[in-house]
Design an enzyme around this catalytic site. Structure first.
Site, PDB file in Angstrom:
ATOM      1  N   ARG A  27       0.826  -1.223   0.000  1.00  0.00           N
ATOM      2  CA  ARG A  27       0.000   0.000   0.000  1.00  0.00           C
ATOM      3  C   ARG A  27       0.855   1.266   0.000  1.00  0.00           C
ATOM      4  O   ARG A  27       0.460   2.287   0.550  1.00  0.00           O
ATOM      5  CB  ARG A  27      -0.945   0.049   1.207  1.00  0.00           C
ATOM      6  CG  ARG A  27      -2.131  -0.869   1.106  1.00  0.00           C
ATOM      7  CD  ARG A  27      -3.257  -0.407   2.042  1.00  0.00           C
ATOM      8  NE  ARG A  27      -4.037  -1.552   2.455  1.00  0.00           N
ATOM      9  CZ  ARG A  27      -4.174  -1.947   3.727  1.00  0.00           C
ATOM     10  NH1 ARG A  27      -3.628  -1.270   4.701  1.00  0.00           N
ATOM     11  NH2 ARG A  27      -4.892  -3.007   3.997  1.00  0.00           N
ATOM     12  N   ARG A  31      -3.424   6.355   1.094  1.00  0.00           N
ATOM     13  CA  ARG A  31      -4.064   7.486   1.754  1.00  0.00           C
ATOM     14  C   ARG A  31      -3.190   8.231   2.758  1.00  0.00           C
ATOM     15  O   ARG A  31      -3.566   9.287   3.225  1.00  0.00           O
ATOM     16  CB  ARG A  31      -5.343   7.014   2.464  1.00  0.00           C
ATOM     17  CG  ARG A  31      -6.434   6.601   1.519  1.00  0.00           C
ATOM     18  CD  ARG A  31      -7.655   6.094   2.252  1.00  0.00           C
ATOM     19  NE  ARG A  31      -7.420   4.801   2.883  1.00  0.00           N
ATOM     20  CZ  ARG A  31      -8.314   4.164   3.629  1.00  0.00           C
ATOM     21  NH1 ARG A  31      -9.496   4.717   3.858  1.00  0.00           N
ATOM     22  NH2 ARG A  31      -8.040   2.986   4.153  1.00  0.00           N
ATOM     23  N   ARG A  40      -6.779  11.261  -5.981  1.00  0.00           N
ATOM     24  CA  ARG A  40      -8.036  10.520  -5.817  1.00  0.00           C
ATOM     25  C   ARG A  40      -9.240  11.469  -5.885  1.00  0.00           C
ATOM     26  O   ARG A  40     -10.260  11.140  -6.490  1.00  0.00           O
ATOM     27  CB  ARG A  40      -8.022   9.769  -4.493  1.00  0.00           C
ATOM     28  CG  ARG A  40      -9.323   9.023  -4.232  1.00  0.00           C
ATOM     29  CD  ARG A  40      -9.204   8.004  -3.146  1.00  0.00           C
ATOM     30  NE  ARG A  40     -10.507   7.592  -2.673  1.00  0.00           N
ATOM     31  CZ  ARG A  40     -10.725   6.579  -1.860  1.00  0.00           C
ATOM     32  NH1 ARG A  40      -9.705   5.866  -1.418  1.00  0.00           N
ATOM     33  NH2 ARG A  40     -11.933   6.263  -1.470  1.00  0.00           N
ATOM     34  N   ASP A  77      -6.699  -2.739  -7.341  1.00  0.00           N
ATOM     35  CA  ASP A  77      -7.400  -3.321  -6.192  1.00  0.00           C
ATOM     36  C   ASP A  77      -7.503  -4.823  -6.404  1.00  0.00           C
ATOM     37  O   ASP A  77      -7.549  -5.286  -7.556  1.00  0.00           O
ATOM     38  CB  ASP A  77      -8.794  -2.712  -6.052  1.00  0.00           C
ATOM     39  CG  ASP A  77      -9.436  -3.083  -4.720  1.00  0.00           C
ATOM     40  OD1 ASP A  77      -9.052  -2.483  -3.699  1.00  0.00           O
ATOM     41  OD2 ASP A  77     -10.297  -3.976  -4.702  1.00  0.00           O
ATOM     42  N   TYR A 154     -14.650 -12.455  -0.320  1.00  0.00           N
ATOM     43  CA  TYR A 154     -15.412 -11.227  -0.570  1.00  0.00           C
ATOM     44  C   TYR A 154     -16.659 -11.500  -1.406  1.00  0.00           C
ATOM     45  O   TYR A 154     -17.729 -10.928  -1.170  1.00  0.00           O
ATOM     46  CB  TYR A 154     -14.534 -10.197  -1.289  1.00  0.00           C
ATOM     47  CG  TYR A 154     -13.516  -9.530  -0.395  1.00  0.00           C
ATOM     48  CD1 TYR A 154     -13.902  -8.558   0.526  1.00  0.00           C
ATOM     49  CD2 TYR A 154     -12.169  -9.864  -0.462  1.00  0.00           C
ATOM     50  CE1 TYR A 154     -12.974  -7.934   1.353  1.00  0.00           C
ATOM     51  CE2 TYR A 154     -11.231  -9.257   0.363  1.00  0.00           C
ATOM     52  CZ  TYR A 154     -11.637  -8.289   1.269  1.00  0.00           C
ATOM     53  OH  TYR A 154     -10.719  -7.688   2.085  1.00  0.00           O
TER      54      TYR A 154
END
Length: 354
Positions: A27, A31, A40, A77, A154
């Protein structure tokens, strides 16, 4: 193709000599970086950012402009494959990913297409080739996918989960349906990663985020077995060099010998296992990647350097170590702490390679 100016990451994965231990962060484009948040916002939302090859390239390279990292990782992703299977992926603020059409029955599994990467996933492949061009040989580019078990989790749960109720119910009560789903996903992941390699990815990592919630027997049958199938089907040479494969199972420390035997070049470790013990257990069969607790990055610069030194000492002299966090960097980490971490790895590791 442009010659690589820094190939120590690829060399370490193949247990070849390097001058210092290479380092990247899971990552690393994310963020915690203000420039990522700005890009973003420009994209509008997370999936719009993933689906724009130019902006995905921009955020992939942002951390390299800040830190002396030894690899770039494709910005994407793990849920791109389920999204391409028409399950209606969307993101709830503060809730994470959700699917409008969870996969719960045998009919649901039979209806799933195996996506053609050149069609439904072409935006990822375009991002890979765009990033390779813009990197211009600075560092290698890592491609990636979620593991079949993790993607299935998921898809069957319909999003994030804490109790794994639906996926484990399917696994225990309808194992044949579970295997049918995992087999489709293994085929999908294999073609997806091969398309990334053809577009310019120089190493690939399979993220098995949820393998660690399984019993040992179920891990072998429903997770590792399918990752081994993928590894066996991957293009392992491109542009005249080997394309290394990393397998990373979170909470998989008890199974590292079996993971090392699955055909990959490197086993990724989370922070719950001692890297020295891991090296003793699997010897020189594969390289090791990891494994600092990401929360150490909330500590003082002195404490971060101390933890880096401890892990380097734990691995010891010789080749075959790629330094990384034991999971993704947290969004609230100060970028300056990430710089301390990266610089410490290079500075403190030189003595182990002399």
């Amino acid at each position: 193709m442009t010659e690589l100016k820094n190939d120590r990451f690829l060399r370490a994965l193949l247990r070849e000599p390097v001058d210092v231990t290479p380092v990247w962060m899971m990552r690393q484009a994310g963020r915690y970086l203000p420039e990522y948040k700005a890009t973003r916002a420009q994209a509008g939302d997370f999936m719009s950012l993933c689906m724009n090859p130019e902006l995905a390239c921009e955020v992939t390279i942002q951390p390299l402009d800040r830190f002396e990292l030894d690899a770039a990782i494709l910005f994407s992703d793990i849920l791109t494959i389920p999204d391409a299977m028409d399950l209606g992926l969307y993101f709830e603020t503060g809730e994470g990913p959700r699917f409008k059409k969870p996969v719960r029955t045998e009919a649901d599994v039979e209806a799933l297409p195996i996506p053609d990467p050149a069609d439904r996933l072409d935006y990822v492949i375009k991002a890979v080739s765009t990033i390779r061009r813009e990197l211009n040989g600075r560092v290698p580019l890592i491609g990636f996918s979620g593991s079949p078990w993790t993607l299935a989790t998921y898809m069957v749960e319909g999003g994030s989960t804490k109790d794994f109720r639906h996926i484990k119910q399917m696994m225990y009560s309808q194992p044949q349906v579970m295997h049918q789903l995992l087999d489709k996903l293994a085929q999908s992941v294999t073609s997806y990663l091969n398309a990334q390699i053809a577009a310019g990815a120089q190493a690939v990592q399979i993220f098995d985020t949820w393998g660690g919630v399984l019993s040992p027997a179920c891990y072998r049958e429903f997770s590792l077995n399918y990752m081994a199938k993928i590894v066996a089907g991957l293009t392992r040479e491109s542009e005249g060099r080997k394309v290394p494969v990393i397998l990373f199972t979170k909470n998989g420390g008890q199974w590292i010998e079996q993971i090392a035997d699955a055909g990959a070049d490197c086993v990724g470790l989370d922070w719950t296992i001692d890297i020295g013990e891991a090296r003793q257990r699997i010897g020189n069969r594969v390289a090791l990647q990891g494994n600092m607790d990401p929360s150490v990055l909330y500590a003082s610069p002195e404490r971060i350097r101390e933890e880096v030194a401890t892990i380097l000492q734990g691995f010891g002299n010789g080749n075959g170590h790629v330094f990384n966090l034991g999971h993704g960097i947290h969004q609230f980490v100060d970028p300056e702490s990430a710089r301390v971490f990266v610089d410490a790895v290079h500075e403190l590791s030189a003595k182990y390679h002399s």
